[in-house]
Design a protein around this motif. Sequence first.
Motif, PDB file in Angstrom:
ATOM      1  N   TRP A  15       0.851  -1.194   0.000  1.00  0.00           N
ATOM      2  CA  TRP A  15       0.000   0.000   0.000  1.00  0.00           C
ATOM      3  C   TRP A  15       0.891   1.251   0.000  1.00  0.00           C
ATOM      4  CZ3 TRP A  15      -5.445  -0.583   0.487  1.00  0.00           C
ATOM      5  CH2 TRP A  15      -5.894  -1.854   0.856  1.00  0.00           C
ATOM      6  N   GLY A  16       0.447   2.287  -0.693  1.00  0.00           N
ATOM      7  CA  GLY A  16       1.196   3.539  -0.637  1.00  0.00           C
ATOM      8  C   GLY A  16       0.597   4.623  -1.504  1.00  0.00           C
ATOM      9  N   ILE A  17       0.669   5.853  -1.019  1.00  0.00           N
ATOM     10  CA  ILE A  17       0.265   7.016  -1.805  1.00  0.00           C
ATOM     11  C   ILE A  17       1.238   7.187  -2.967  1.00  0.00           C
ATOM     12  CG2 ILE A  17       0.126   9.558  -1.723  1.00  0.00           C
ATOM     13  CD1 ILE A  17      -2.218   8.376  -0.382  1.00  0.00           C
ATOM     14  N   ARG A  18       0.775   7.739  -4.064  1.00  0.00           N
ATOM     15  CA  ARG A  18       1.660   8.023  -5.200  1.00  0.00           C
ATOM     16  C   ARG A  18       2.841   8.877  -4.728  1.00  0.00           C
ATOM     17  NH1 ARG A  18       1.262   8.059 -10.802  1.00  0.00           N
ATOM     18  NH2 ARG A  18       2.521   9.624 -11.869  1.00  0.00           N
ATOM     19  N   GLY A  19       4.057   8.435  -5.071  1.00  0.00           N
ATOM     20  CA  GLY A  19       5.256   9.164  -4.651  1.00  0.00           C
ATOM     21  C   GLY A  19       5.818   8.688  -3.332  1.00  0.00           C
ATOM     22  N   VAL A  39      -5.462  17.097   0.990  1.00  0.00           N
ATOM     23  CA  VAL A  39      -5.619  16.278   2.199  1.00  0.00           C
ATOM     24  C   VAL A  39      -4.247  15.790   2.642  1.00  0.00           C
ATOM     25  CG1 VAL A  39      -6.723  14.243   3.211  1.00  0.00           C
ATOM     26  CG2 VAL A  39      -7.891  15.541   1.393  1.00  0.00           C
ATOM     27  N   GLU A  40      -3.970  15.934   3.918  1.00  0.00           N
ATOM     28  CA  GLU A  40      -2.677  15.483   4.446  1.00  0.00           C
ATOM     29  C   GLU A  40      -2.611  13.961   4.436  1.00  0.00           C
ATOM     30  OE1 GLU A  40      -1.883  17.226   8.220  1.00  0.00           O
ATOM     31  OE2 GLU A  40      -1.628  19.246   7.399  1.00  0.00           O
ATOM     32  N   ILE A  41      -1.416  13.439   4.172  1.00  0.00           N
ATOM     33  CA  ILE A  41      -1.229  11.995   4.042  1.00  0.00           C
ATOM     34  C   ILE A  41      -1.607  11.232   5.315  1.00  0.00           C
ATOM     35  CG2 ILE A  41       0.563  10.217   3.772  1.00  0.00           C
ATOM     36  CD1 ILE A  41       1.753  11.907   1.561  1.00  0.00           C
ATOM     37  N   PRO A  42      -1.269  11.702   6.519  1.00  0.00           N
ATOM     38  CA  PRO A  42      -1.719  10.973   7.707  1.00  0.00           C
ATOM     39  C   PRO A  42      -3.234  10.806   7.761  1.00  0.00           C
ATOM     40  CG  PRO A  42       0.004  12.512   8.321  1.00  0.00           C
ATOM     41  CD  PRO A  42      -0.352  12.805   6.895  1.00  0.00           C
ATOM     42  N   ASP A  43      -3.975  11.816   7.291  1.00  0.00           N
ATOM     43  CA  ASP A  43      -5.439  11.720   7.284  1.00  0.00           C
ATOM     44  C   ASP A  43      -5.916  10.696   6.259  1.00  0.00           C
ATOM     45  OD1 ASP A  43      -5.592  13.671   9.237  1.00  0.00           O
ATOM     46  OD2 ASP A  43      -5.775  15.314   7.794  1.00  0.00           O
ATOM     47  N   CYS A  44      -5.218  10.612   5.121  1.00  0.00           N
ATOM     48  CA  CYS A  44      -5.576   9.612   4.110  1.00  0.00           C
ATOM     49  C   CYS A  44      -5.397   8.198   4.661  1.00  0.00           C
ATOM     50  CB  CYS A  44      -4.702   9.784   2.872  1.00  0.00           C
ATOM     51  SG  CYS A  44      -5.042  11.271   1.923  1.00  0.00           S
ATOM     52  N   LEU A  45      -4.266   7.962   5.300  1.00  0.00           N
ATOM     53  CA  LEU A  45      -3.985   6.625   5.831  1.00  0.00           C
ATOM     54  C   LEU A  45      -4.960   6.255   6.946  1.00  0.00           C
ATOM     55  CD1 LEU A  45      -0.083   6.728   5.856  1.00  0.00           C
ATOM     56  CD2 LEU A  45      -1.563   5.496   4.278  1.00  0.00           C
ATOM     57  N   GLN A  46      -5.298   7.243   7.770  1.00  0.00           N
ATOM     58  CA  GLN A  46      -6.249   6.974   8.843  1.00  0.00           C
ATOM     59  C   GLN A  46      -7.620   6.621   8.270  1.00  0.00           C
ATOM     60  OE1 GLN A  46      -5.929   6.446  11.973  1.00  0.00           O
ATOM     61  NE2 GLN A  46      -8.127   6.144  12.224  1.00  0.00           N
ATOM     62  N   ALA A  47      -8.037   7.313   7.218  1.00  0.00           N
ATOM     63  CA  ALA A  47      -9.318   7.001   6.563  1.00  0.00           C
ATOM     64  C   ALA A  47      -9.298   5.581   6.005  1.00  0.00           C
ATOM     65  CB  ALA A  47      -9.601   8.017   5.458  1.00  0.00           C
ATOM     66  N   LEU A  48      -8.160   5.198   5.379  1.00  0.00           N
ATOM     67  CA  LEU A  48      -8.019   3.845   4.838  1.00  0.00           C
ATOM     68  C   LEU A  48      -8.194   2.804   5.938  1.00  0.00           C
ATOM     69  CD1 LEU A  48      -7.189   1.800   2.618  1.00  0.00           C
ATOM     70  CD2 LEU A  48      -4.804   2.205   3.330  1.00  0.00           C
ATOM     71  N   PHE A  54       2.130   9.770  12.921  1.00  0.00           N
ATOM     72  CA  PHE A  54       1.071   8.856  12.486  1.00  0.00           C
ATOM     73  C   PHE A  54       0.512   8.071  13.677  1.00  0.00           C
ATOM     74  CE2 PHE A  54       3.817   9.618   8.885  1.00  0.00           C
ATOM     75  CZ  PHE A  54       2.958   9.745   7.804  1.00  0.00           C
ATOM     76  N   PRO A  55       0.238   8.749  14.793  1.00  0.00           N
ATOM     77  CA  PRO A  55      -0.149   8.014  16.010  1.00  0.00           C
ATOM     78  C   PRO A  55      -1.465   7.238  15.865  1.00  0.00           C
ATOM     79  CG  PRO A  55      -0.505  10.372  16.299  1.00  0.00           C
ATOM     80  CD  PRO A  55       0.254  10.207  15.025  1.00  0.00           C
ATOM     81  N   SER A  56      -2.488   7.848  15.260  1.00  0.00           N
ATOM     82  CA  SER A  56      -3.787   7.182  15.140  1.00  0.00           C
ATOM     83  C   SER A  56      -3.696   5.979  14.203  1.00  0.00           C
ATOM     84  CB  SER A  56      -4.848   8.163  14.625  1.00  0.00           C
ATOM     85  OG  SER A  56      -5.023   9.230  15.531  1.00  0.00           O
ATOM     86  N   PHE A  57      -3.038   6.158  13.081  1.00  0.00           N
ATOM     87  CA  PHE A  57      -2.883   5.074  12.118  1.00  0.00           C
ATOM     88  C   PHE A  57      -2.135   3.899  12.758  1.00  0.00           C
ATOM     89  CE2 PHE A  57      -0.491   3.212   8.452  1.00  0.00           C
ATOM     90  CZ  PHE A  57      -1.591   2.691   7.797  1.00  0.00           C
ATOM     91  N   LYS A  58      -1.073   4.205  13.466  1.00  0.00           N
ATOM     92  CA  LYS A  58      -0.289   3.150  14.105  1.00  0.00           C
ATOM     93  C   LYS A  58      -1.103   2.448  15.183  1.00  0.00           C
ATOM     94  CE  LYS A  58       3.853   2.245  16.791  1.00  0.00           C
ATOM     95  NZ  LYS A  58       4.865   2.797  17.678  1.00  0.00           N
ATOM     96  N   THR A  59      -1.840   3.221  15.973  1.00  0.00           N
ATOM     97  CA  THR A  59      -2.656   2.626  17.041  1.00  0.00           C
ATOM     98  C   THR A  59      -3.699   1.679  16.470  1.00  0.00           C
ATOM     99  OG1 THR A  59      -2.332   4.570  18.454  1.00  0.00           O
ATOM    100  CG2 THR A  59      -4.210   3.149  18.964  1.00  0.00           C
ATOM    101  N   ASN A  60      -4.336   2.087  15.369  1.00  0.00           N
ATOM    102  CA  ASN A  60      -5.333   1.231  14.721  1.00  0.00           C
ATOM    103  C   ASN A  60      -4.718  -0.065  14.204  1.00  0.00           C
ATOM    104  OD1 ASN A  60      -8.173   2.295  14.547  1.00  0.00           O
ATOM    105  ND2 ASN A  60      -7.058   4.126  13.916  1.00  0.00           N
TER     106      ASN A  60
END
Length: 575
Positions: A292-296, A453-462, A508-514
């Motif tokens: 998984w990864g954002i473009r770039g 949209v900031e990348i941390p927010d994108c990953l958290q949404a995913l 990336f605290p929320s993403f990591k916690t999830n």
Amino acid sequence: MPTRQEILDKLNNNPTEFTPAVLANVIKSRDYELTVADLYDLNNFPKETIVAVRSYLSDFENKKFDNAYHSGNPQDLSNFIKEFRNGRNVEEAKNYLKKLDDQIWNSIADSGQKSDFVQYKSDFPDGKHITDCVNILEDFDWYLTKKNDTVEAYSNYRITHPGVHDREVDSLIKNYEDKKTWENCQNKGTKGYREYLSKFPNGQFASEARVRIDNVSQKDRFIEKLRCNRNSETIYGIQKAVRENKISWGDVTDIYGETITEIIKDYEDSPVLPNSEIPDRLSGNGTEVYFWGIRGSGKTCALGTALSYINKKGLYSPLPCKGARYRDALKNLFKKNASLCVLPPATDEDQIHEMALTLKNPDKKINPDGRNTPFTFIDLPGELIQRAYELQGKTKDEVEQTLLNDLESGDNRFKNFNILLNYLKNRSRPKIHFFIFEHGSHDKTVEINQQQVEIPDCLQALMTVLKDLKVFSKSTVGIYLLMTKADRLPCDKEDRPEKAEEYFDEYFPSFKTNLEEVCKDSFIGDFCGITFSIGEVYAQQICKFDGEDTEKLLRKLFLKSKPESDKWWTKMLKG
């Protein structure tokens, strides 16, 4: 014959004991060592009598003044001023004495003789420079050392006077070297100023050096930029600079070396990665590995260099799959050069690439029979994360209905998302997930529906959508955070894992916690962050690969996967 004191006593008792004429003769005779100054010191002695005495002594005072003035001796002038306290020549004597004070001090200012300062102190006890003179005499060795002003002199002083002026000695030696380095770099141009700044980045001439570098020619500025950061320009940017005569190929060679310069010279286009047919179902029967990864994010570069490295090591065997052409293009990145390659561009936004292959674990203790382990690598496009961001805020039922509506209507906005969910819902094969992002991506944004949209927010949404859809199950055997461009972490190589963990926790605290919660709920015990660097990169596109992090990645894959089993007839033949 009366003594001097007897005369003064008589005058104290009777000021008219002697006439002014007699007193003048007594003073001139010098037999009694009497002076006009003594008359001023008497109690209540008439001033008019002193004036009369001075009148008789006028010629005598003039003669004494002439002698003192022409002698040029400070002590003679001081004695005259004292003897003729309010005489008509005293003011001129004082002015001349002040002039001599400056003249004599200036004449000994560079003297290395202690006796010169002793003499000044004697001649001018109340002189203009007496404080400086006293200070020099109190620490004359230090005065001589500073006067010599050489590294050798300061070093010798430190030896002969340990513990005295140590800090000042250190500072003066450093300043001396700073000044000498600056003087020596003057005729070297930009190179000299760079040498100065490399040695004294905060030196006393650092600002001037930077100004001069900034004012050099356009060619020098361009070369300076490349020297400071070999990724400050792309290959195209360097080729254009050569065409426009900003720099020469010789300049490029000086910076990058011959091999890389030849690659830059011959470069026409980035290696084109072919598109793949997206399968409804994945091929092969091995562990599925999702990237998984954002473009770039560096995902494709990491995959390409890893596959190419594995191929060079002889650990790779291909299997039939829809993404075979894409897989083969990645693994052949290093085909033309054993150590260097041109990195591929980012993959298309709407492409899912399936890559089936087998890998052989080179660890003979773990894999003594040299058996292969089957894998299917799935390179996921960044648009899937963007689609997940569009689904956030919906309930599980609403998300499923949105996906169903898209499927039935043929709108295809969420087509790849639906295909991916079909892969993930198949529980028959183990699955590993790598969530990839580059170091420094925490403050970057992507455009989604004309919104940044900031990348941390994108990953958290995913993560929120994937959790709601319960795509992680017991078939998920590994989940990892993989940081690309980890060489940019401000630490030594061995400290990167710890620094990466701090980076994840901070940005990336929320993403990591999830992810940690998913691993706990699915009994996945190996969740961790992995640092990954493809090696040294030049001109943003040329890579000198370092396989250390790829080997680390392989160990994770082999840890979570099983090699192919022998067929039943092979086992029977083996007994």
